[in-house]
Write an enzyme that holds these catalytic residues in place. Structure first.
Site, PDB file in Angstrom:
ATOM      1  N   ASP A 141      44.065  39.005  27.373  1.00 13.90           N
ATOM      2  CA  ASP A 141      44.868  39.815  28.298  1.00 13.90           C
ATOM      3  C   ASP A 141      45.678  40.885  27.561  1.00 13.90           C
ATOM      4  O   ASP A 141      45.936  40.778  26.364  1.00 13.90           O
ATOM      5  CB  ASP A 141      45.807  38.886  29.086  1.00 13.90           C
ATOM      6  CG  ASP A 141      46.343  39.553  30.349  1.00 13.90           C
ATOM      7  OD1 ASP A 141      45.706  40.506  30.837  1.00 13.90           O
ATOM      8  OD2 ASP A 141      47.398  39.117  30.843  1.00 13.90           O
ATOM      9  N   ARG A 153      48.055  47.233  29.114  1.00 14.84           N
ATOM     10  CA  ARG A 153      49.386  47.482  28.552  1.00 14.84           C
ATOM     11  C   ARG A 153      49.284  48.071  27.146  1.00 14.84           C
ATOM     12  O   ARG A 153      50.051  48.943  26.765  1.00 14.84           O
ATOM     13  CB  ARG A 153      50.208  46.185  28.538  1.00 14.84           C
ATOM     14  CG  ARG A 153      50.832  45.877  29.881  1.00 14.84           C
ATOM     15  CD  ARG A 153      51.326  44.467  29.936  1.00 14.84           C
ATOM     16  NE  ARG A 153      50.224  43.532  30.142  1.00 14.84           N
ATOM     17  CZ  ARG A 153      50.329  42.224  29.986  1.00 14.84           C
ATOM     18  NH1 ARG A 153      51.470  41.699  29.605  1.00 14.84           N
ATOM     19  NH2 ARG A 153      49.282  41.440  30.225  1.00 14.84           N
ATOM     20  N   HIS A 185      40.404  48.373  27.089  1.00 13.41           N
ATOM     21  CA  HIS A 185      39.217  47.517  27.224  1.00 13.41           C
ATOM     22  C   HIS A 185      38.224  47.838  26.102  1.00 13.41           C
ATOM     23  O   HIS A 185      37.642  46.949  25.489  1.00 13.41           O
ATOM     24  CB  HIS A 185      38.539  47.732  28.574  1.00 13.41           C
ATOM     25  CG  HIS A 185      39.397  47.372  29.762  1.00 13.41           C
ATOM     26  ND1 HIS A 185      40.128  46.218  29.814  1.00 13.41           N
ATOM     27  CD2 HIS A 185      39.635  48.023  30.928  1.00 13.41           C
ATOM     28  CE1 HIS A 185      40.782  46.159  30.982  1.00 13.41           C
ATOM     29  NE2 HIS A 185      40.502  47.259  31.666  1.00 13.41           N
ATOM     30  N   SER A 227      37.799  37.835  35.816  1.00 14.66           N
ATOM     31  CA  SER A 227      38.095  36.735  36.730  1.00 14.66           C
ATOM     32  C   SER A 227      37.561  37.069  38.117  1.00 14.66           C
ATOM     33  O   SER A 227      37.307  38.237  38.428  1.00 14.66           O
ATOM     34  CB  SER A 227      39.606  36.500  36.797  1.00 14.66           C
ATOM     35  OG  SER A 227      40.230  37.489  37.605  1.00 14.66           O
ATOM     36  N   SER A 228      37.448  36.035  38.954  1.00 12.28           N
ATOM     37  CA  SER A 228      36.957  36.288  40.310  1.00 12.28           C
ATOM     38  C   SER A 228      37.971  37.126  41.102  1.00 12.28           C
ATOM     39  O   SER A 228      37.618  37.720  42.114  1.00 12.28           O
ATOM     40  CB  SER A 228      36.630  34.970  41.026  1.00 12.28           C
ATOM     41  OG  SER A 228      37.626  34.017  40.815  1.00 12.28           O
ATOM     42  N   ASN A 254      39.658  39.686  39.601  1.00 14.90           N
ATOM     43  CA  ASN A 254      39.714  41.040  39.025  1.00 14.90           C
ATOM     44  C   ASN A 254      38.966  42.082  39.868  1.00 14.90           C
ATOM     45  O   ASN A 254      39.130  43.288  39.658  1.00 14.90           O
ATOM     46  CB  ASN A 254      39.185  41.057  37.583  1.00 14.90           C
ATOM     47  CG  ASN A 254      40.131  40.450  36.569  1.00 14.90           C
ATOM     48  OD1 ASN A 254      39.711  39.853  35.576  1.00 14.90           O
ATOM     49  ND2 ASN A 254      41.433  40.577  36.787  1.00 14.90           N
ATOM     50  N   TRP A 255      38.167  41.617  40.859  1.00 17.59           N
ATOM     51  CA  TRP A 255      37.479  42.574  41.736  1.00 17.59           C
ATOM     52  C   TRP A 255      38.462  43.364  42.595  1.00 17.59           C
ATOM     53  O   TRP A 255      38.079  44.336  43.247  1.00 17.59           O
ATOM     54  CB  TRP A 255      36.470  41.850  42.644  1.00 17.59           C
ATOM     55  CG  TRP A 255      35.345  41.199  41.892  1.00 17.59           C
ATOM     56  CD1 TRP A 255      35.149  39.856  41.761  1.00 17.59           C
ATOM     57  CD2 TRP A 255      34.268  41.829  41.183  1.00 17.59           C
ATOM     58  NE1 TRP A 255      34.021  39.615  40.999  1.00 17.59           N
ATOM     59  CE2 TRP A 255      33.467  40.809  40.638  1.00 17.59           C
ATOM     60  CE3 TRP A 255      33.903  43.162  40.940  1.00 17.59           C
ATOM     61  CZ2 TRP A 255      32.327  41.066  39.870  1.00 17.59           C
ATOM     62  CZ3 TRP A 255      32.761  43.421  40.176  1.00 17.59           C
ATOM     63  CH2 TRP A 255      31.995  42.382  39.660  1.00 17.59           C
ATOM     64  N   SER A 293      46.065  31.852  35.213  1.00 17.07           N
ATOM     65  CA  SER A 293      45.297  32.842  35.971  1.00 17.07           C
ATOM     66  C   SER A 293      43.892  32.353  36.365  1.00 17.07           C
ATOM     67  O   SER A 293      42.889  33.051  36.153  1.00 17.07           O
ATOM     68  CB  SER A 293      45.202  34.157  35.183  1.00 17.07           C
ATOM     69  OG  SER A 293      46.491  34.661  34.893  1.00 17.07           O
ATOM     70  N   GLU A 328      45.760  22.250  24.256  1.00 15.09           N
ATOM     71  CA  GLU A 328      47.003  22.773  23.685  1.00 15.09           C
ATOM     72  C   GLU A 328      47.066  24.261  24.021  1.00 15.09           C
ATOM     73  O   GLU A 328      46.065  24.980  23.883  1.00 15.09           O
ATOM     74  CB  GLU A 328      46.996  22.589  22.159  1.00 15.09           C
ATOM     75  CG  GLU A 328      47.067  21.147  21.725  1.00 15.09           C
ATOM     76  CD  GLU A 328      48.380  20.480  22.118  1.00 15.09           C
ATOM     77  OE1 GLU A 328      49.427  21.140  22.055  1.00 15.09           O
ATOM     78  OE2 GLU A 328      48.337  19.298  22.506  1.00 15.09           O
TER      79      GLU A 328
END
Ligand code: IPE
Ligand code: IPE
Ligand code: MG
Length: 252
Positions: free
Chosen positions: A28, A32, A45, A73-74, A76-77, A204, A215
């Protein structure tokens, strides 16, 4: 300044048995990272691909059994179409350009998540590398693409209830092992260490079932800045953690 002669030397204080068998990473902070430099988010990216290279190379050198990377992720669409188009293009490019390196390193590519929403170009390149690397015995490089933990568990429930309806299994045969075997991650070792870059303290929707005793290790560094040193630091700290799995310390 003396440089370590090899990466293995760098972790010589961590015996192989104390190293994680399976590492999961939430990559992630790309946006930023870019925005802090006055660059468009997609630049983050693009730069993140280099960190993926560093991680897969380090896992190979350390003999890590599996590494799972959260690529999309599902959820992120929900992002703007232009960013999604770029991510798909980058993914396809990665699968083409890294194919030789993946094969040279003996990595075995695996992909978890839904396939039905991905562009045909991505699927085609993915399938090529999956096929070419399927007999490799090196680190399993698991890409979580259009992956969601809840989606995965829902799918497993659907598969199990179908088997129940077909009379293939009885209710008493529904065990934790059976559920695990119906997840995308079937056959992979338990996750020992979960790393998140970008500093947020949440999962997330990543590997909800599989993270039960993992951990957690979070760094403020954004993904494009995640270096080999940072990765080694996480593994070293993991090796020093006391894991109890609900029990007591061995010497207590
Ligand atoms: C992670 O970086 C990559 C993906 C989710 C595809 P982000 O794009 O989420 O970057 P931030 O978190 O907005 O900085
Ligand atoms: C998690 O990052 C997904 C990936 C890294 C692929 P997000 O940026 O989507 O997570 P949230 O939205 O901050 O929880
Ligand atoms: Mg993010």
């Amino acid at each position: 300044m003396t440089k370590p002669s090899s990466l293995a030397d760098t972790l010589s204080d961590v015996p192989p048995a104390d190293r994680p068998a399976h590492i999961a990473i939430i990559m992630d902070g790309n946006g930023r990272w870019a925005q802090a430099r006055g660059l468009p988010r997609i630049e983050g990216h693009r730069r993140g691909v280099e960190s993926v290279r560093v991680v897969s190379e380090t896992c190979t050198e350390l003999g890590i059994e599996a590494v799972t990377l959260y690529c999309l992720s599902s959820e992120n669409w929900k992002r703007p179409q232009a960013e999604l188009d770029f991510l798909m293009q980058l993914l396809e490019q990665y699968l083409v350009e890294e194919r030789k390196t993946i094969l040279d390193q003996g990595l075995k590519l695996q992909v978890i998540g839904r396939r039905d929403r991905l562009p045909p170009g991505v699927i085609a390149e993915m399938e090529k590398t999956l096929e070419l690397s399927k007999d490799n015995s090196g680190t399993k490089l698991v890409l979580a693409i259009d992956y969601g933990g809840r989606d995965e568990i829902t799918r497993a429930v659907r598969l199990i209830s179908q088997d129940l309806a077909d009379g293939k299994i009885s209710q008493s045969q529904i065990t934790e092992e059976l559920v695990s075997s119906r997840l995308y991650t079937a056959g992979l070792p338990e996750i020992d260490l979960m790393i998140r870059t970008g500093g947020d303290l949440r999962v997330s929707n990543f590997l909800l079932w599989q993270l039960s005793y993992a951990e957690l290790w979070v760094t403020e560094k954004c993904w494009p800045d995640f270096s080999r040193d940072e990765f080694l630091k996480a593994i070293r700290e993991f090796a020093n953690r006391q894991r109890r799995f609900g029990g007591l310390n061995v010497n207590e």
